[in-house]
Design a protein around this motif. Structure first.
Motif: not given
Length: 276
Positions: A149-154, A156-159, A237-249
């Motif tokens: 998992i790549f993350s910036i300021d916690e 996630p931007i990529r898995e 990734l938990d549910d919160l970070n799955v949604n964060r990853l989707k937002w970044v993508r």
């Protein structure tokens, strides 16, 4: 006895790099790489003669690596600041961030890639939702046997998940050191090489602080993990970070090898065809 207990406590708390003098070493660029402020700050510089770089003193085999970085400000076109984990050899593993500079006022491109057994070609690129040259931001790599998992300021931007079950290599066998470097790549880095490095803006400088390696350490052929580093072995990734990853993508991804049908006319890589 007290000294022994203190050293044991430090080991059990995990591998935390709070001093660059102990944890990193400048490997090239002569005095263009500097460790300052009693080991609390590191800078890498590029001029029209040379870039510079460093590597970690230890090899890591799974865990979470954090580094706060402030990238080259102003007109950084043509420059690349690389920050990555890598093993050595023709069948090396590698987990990459590359920060591609741009003209003043234009966004940096964050280029990511994953190599397994010497094969990469898994590039994804992003623009950022902030200016990475004004303040320090934390760039993280979480690496365990199940995922990267790549993350910036916690955020996630990529898995990149382990798909060995369907024949896709995953970087799991080799221990890796942390590396970073700054160098000139104006033949391709900015707008496909159309924008060249303006050497009147040199020297170009990236700054680093607050390195933290909560990771297992490989030494003399053996891997040792503290109780805390073992907690990263099953992280996902938990549910919160799955949604964060989707937002970044959805908002900041500008290239994904998994959608580049022109590059792969015979069919997209197998991992790109897996349904989540």
């Amino acid at each position: 006895m007290m000294i022994i207990l203190m050293l044991l406590l430090q080991f059990l708390m995990g591998v935390y790099g709070e001093n660059f003098i102990q944890d990193l070493k400048i490997t090239w660029g002569n005095d263009r790489g500097k460790i300052l402020n009693d080991g609390q700050l590191l800078t890498l510089t590029l001029d029209n003669y040379s870039g510079s770089g460093f590597e970690s003193s230890k090899e890591y085999h799974f865990g979470k690596i954090d580094m706060q970085i402030k990238l080259v400000p102003g007109n950084s076109a043509g420059t690349v600041t690389a920050y990555y984990l890598s093993s050595k050899g023709d069948t090396h593993d590698e987990i990459d961030y590359e920060f591609l500079g741009n003209l003043t006022g234009q966004p940096y491109t964050v280029h990511t890639n994953v190599y397994a057994e010497g094969k990469g070609e898994r590039e994804q690129q992003f623009h950022l939702w902030f200016d990475p040259t004004v303040e320090f931001h934390t760039y993280s790599i979480l690496w365990n046997p199940q995922t990267i998992i790549f993350s910036i300021d916690e955020i996630p931007i990529r898995e990149f998940k382990n798909r060995e079950s369907i024949g896709i290599p995953f970087p799991k066998t080799h221990a890796m050191r942390l590396y970073s470097s700054i160098w000139n790549a104006d033949q391709w880095a900015t707008q496909g090489g159309r924008i060249k490095t303006d050497w009147s803006q040199a020297p170009f400088r990236a700054s680093y602080r607050n390195f933290k390696a909560d990771a297992c350490v490989r030494d003399a052929g053996r891997t040792s993990c503290s109780p805390r580093t073992l907690t990263w072995m099953t992280k996902k990734l938990d549910d919160l970070n799955v949604n964060r990853l989707k937002w970044v993508r959805e908002n900041f991804m500008i290239y994904n090898y998994c959608t580049d049908t022109k590059r792969f006319p015979q069919g997209l890589p197998k991992e790109c065809r897996v349904r989540e």
